[in-house]
Design a protein around this motif. Sequence first.
Motif, mmCIF file in Angstrom:
data_model
loop_
_atom_site.group_PDB
_atom_site.id
_atom_site.type_symbol
_atom_site.label_atom_id
_atom_site.label_comp_id
_atom_site.label_asym_id
_atom_site.label_seq_id
_atom_site.Cartn_x
_atom_site.Cartn_y
_atom_site.Cartn_z
ATOM 1 N N MET A 1 0.854 -1.196 0.000
ATOM 2 C CA MET A 1 0.000 0.000 0.000
ATOM 3 C C MET A 1 0.883 1.237 0.000
ATOM 4 O O MET A 1 1.982 1.231 0.552
ATOM 5 N N LYS A 2 0.391 2.294 -0.621
ATOM 6 C CA LYS A 2 1.171 3.520 -0.754
ATOM 7 C C LYS A 2 0.782 4.522 0.338
ATOM 8 O O LYS A 2 -0.401 4.784 0.564
ATOM 9 N N ILE A 3 1.801 5.072 0.993
ATOM 10 C CA ILE A 3 1.637 6.024 2.079
ATOM 11 C C ILE A 3 2.374 7.307 1.716
ATOM 12 O O ILE A 3 3.530 7.265 1.287
ATOM 13 N N SER A 4 1.736 8.452 1.877
ATOM 14 C CA SER A 4 2.398 9.741 1.663
ATOM 15 C C SER A 4 3.092 10.161 2.950
ATOM 16 O O SER A 4 2.479 10.126 4.026
ATOM 17 N N VAL A 5 4.352 10.540 2.849
ATOM 18 C CA VAL A 5 5.141 10.922 4.026
ATOM 19 C C VAL A 5 5.611 12.365 3.853
ATOM 20 O O VAL A 5 6.146 12.734 2.804
ATOM 21 N N LEU A 6 5.424 13.177 4.887
ATOM 22 C CA LEU A 6 5.832 14.581 4.879
ATOM 23 C C LEU A 6 6.944 14.790 5.898
ATOM 24 O O LEU A 6 6.922 14.215 6.992
ATOM 25 N N PHE A 7 7.914 15.650 5.548
ATOM 26 C CA PHE A 7 9.012 15.991 6.446
ATOM 27 C C PHE A 7 8.990 17.500 6.691
ATOM 28 O O PHE A 7 8.735 18.282 5.770
ATOM 29 N N GLY A 16 16.424 15.234 2.704
ATOM 30 C CA GLY A 16 16.730 15.800 1.402
ATOM 31 C C GLY A 16 15.508 16.070 0.555
ATOM 32 O O GLY A 16 15.604 16.263 -0.663
ATOM 33 N N ARG A 17 14.330 16.109 1.184
ATOM 34 C CA ARG A 17 13.089 16.370 0.457
ATOM 35 C C ARG A 17 12.016 16.752 1.478
ATOM 36 O O ARG A 17 12.186 16.535 2.680
ATOM 37 N N SER A 18 10.915 17.302 1.011
ATOM 38 C CA SER A 18 9.819 17.666 1.904
ATOM 39 C C SER A 18 8.716 16.618 1.925
ATOM 40 O O SER A 18 7.888 16.608 2.839
ATOM 41 N N SER A 19 8.700 15.718 0.925
ATOM 42 C CA SER A 19 7.670 14.675 0.900
ATOM 43 C C SER A 19 8.087 13.566 -0.036
ATOM 44 O O SER A 19 8.950 13.757 -0.911
ATOM 45 N N GLU A 20 7.491 12.413 0.152
ATOM 46 C CA GLU A 20 7.681 11.297 -0.757
ATOM 47 C C GLU A 20 6.585 10.273 -0.515
ATOM 48 O O GLU A 20 5.844 10.357 0.480
ATOM 49 N N THR A 21 6.479 9.313 -1.404
ATOM 50 C CA THR A 21 5.525 8.216 -1.258
ATOM 51 C C THR A 21 6.298 6.922 -1.051
ATOM 52 O O THR A 21 7.263 6.648 -1.771
ATOM 53 N N VAL A 22 5.898 6.142 -0.039
ATOM 54 C CA VAL A 22 6.551 4.864 0.224
ATOM 55 C C VAL A 22 5.525 3.746 0.083
ATOM 56 O O VAL A 22 4.327 3.955 0.279
ATOM 57 N N ASP A 23 6.026 2.577 -0.240
ATOM 58 C CA ASP A 23 5.177 1.398 -0.423
ATOM 59 C C ASP A 23 5.425 0.448 0.742
ATOM 60 O O ASP A 23 6.545 -0.032 0.925
ATOM 61 N N LEU A 24 4.398 0.210 1.560
ATOM 62 C CA LEU A 24 4.512 -0.664 2.728
ATOM 63 C C LEU A 24 3.584 -1.864 2.569
ATOM 64 O O LEU A 24 2.563 -1.785 1.874
ATOM 65 N N PRO A 25 3.894 -2.965 3.241
ATOM 66 C CA PRO A 25 3.008 -4.122 3.187
ATOM 67 C C PRO A 25 1.650 -3.810 3.833
ATOM 68 O O PRO A 25 1.562 -2.984 4.752
ATOM 69 N N ALA A 26 0.619 -4.457 3.364
ATOM 70 C CA ALA A 26 -0.699 -4.307 3.986
ATOM 71 C C ALA A 26 -0.603 -4.696 5.460
ATOM 72 O O ALA A 26 0.085 -5.650 5.827
ATOM 73 N N GLY A 27 -1.282 -3.934 6.314
ATOM 74 C CA GLY A 27 -1.256 -4.205 7.747
ATOM 75 C C GLY A 27 -0.120 -3.539 8.487
ATOM 76 O O GLY A 27 0.021 -3.721 9.705
ATOM 77 N N ALA A 28 0.709 -2.750 7.796
ATOM 78 C CA ALA A 28 1.828 -2.077 8.463
ATOM 79 C C ALA A 28 1.314 -1.071 9.485
ATOM 80 O O ALA A 28 0.238 -0.491 9.338
#
Length: 250
Positions: A1-7, A16-28
């Motif tokens: 599943m894709k999660i948006s992450v903000l810094f 080195g960035r203000s945001s990115e999208t990470v892919d985590l396993p379902a149920g994380a």
Amino acid sequence: MKISVLFFGVLKDLAGRSSETVDLPAGALVRDLLAYYARKVPRLEAMASSLAISVNREYAEADRPLREGDEVALLPPVSGGSGESGPSKDKNVVQNEVRIIREPIDGMAVSARLKRPEDGAAVIFDGVVRNNTRGRRTLYLDYEAYEPMALREMEALAAEAQERFAVRGASIIHRVGRLQIGDTSVLIVVAAAHRDAAFAACRWIIDTLKKTVPIWKKEYFEDGAVWADGEPFPEEIRRPGGAAGAPPAS
């Protein structure tokens, strides 16, 4: 599943960035995301015990399950909007004024909007940019905020101040962007029937805002720039960050 992450703040520099999208396993869980960044950004792990986490603009604990499309923010200790929540246009309706703005704050106008004939006191806190920090000459400041969440937290502070101290109303205005020496960074006005309640509520609002509202400042000096050391988050907020080094849930 894709999660948006903000810094935000110093974490933005480390990642080195203000945001990115990470892919985590379902149920994380939140703790799994923290463990991922502890491996990816080693310096972040060293800061883990001082961080707070929000999920969809609400502070969250390490065991909070994550879902597809969630927005997770990694929050360093705060320094203490243009989405706005402003005063009612109906002059017969009295409500708190909470705003994040980029233009200079007009303290007299804010106070005039809040005060009513039944008030016996209006206490004002005017936070001003000073020209030095720990013996270094300050040139100017940059403020940034996680604006939607900051506004929500500020609105909650104003409402809780009314209930906790029995004051009639409160205005909280914070400025973001580039501020020069002498500029007002935050203005708090509390109106009440009696001065003791107004003083106590105003002090409580600014002290709590500095610990819980996601706003950060970067200080610029003649020999460099640093993100200001923030006030520690209250224990119930920063506890999730302490789990950054915990093993992922199975």
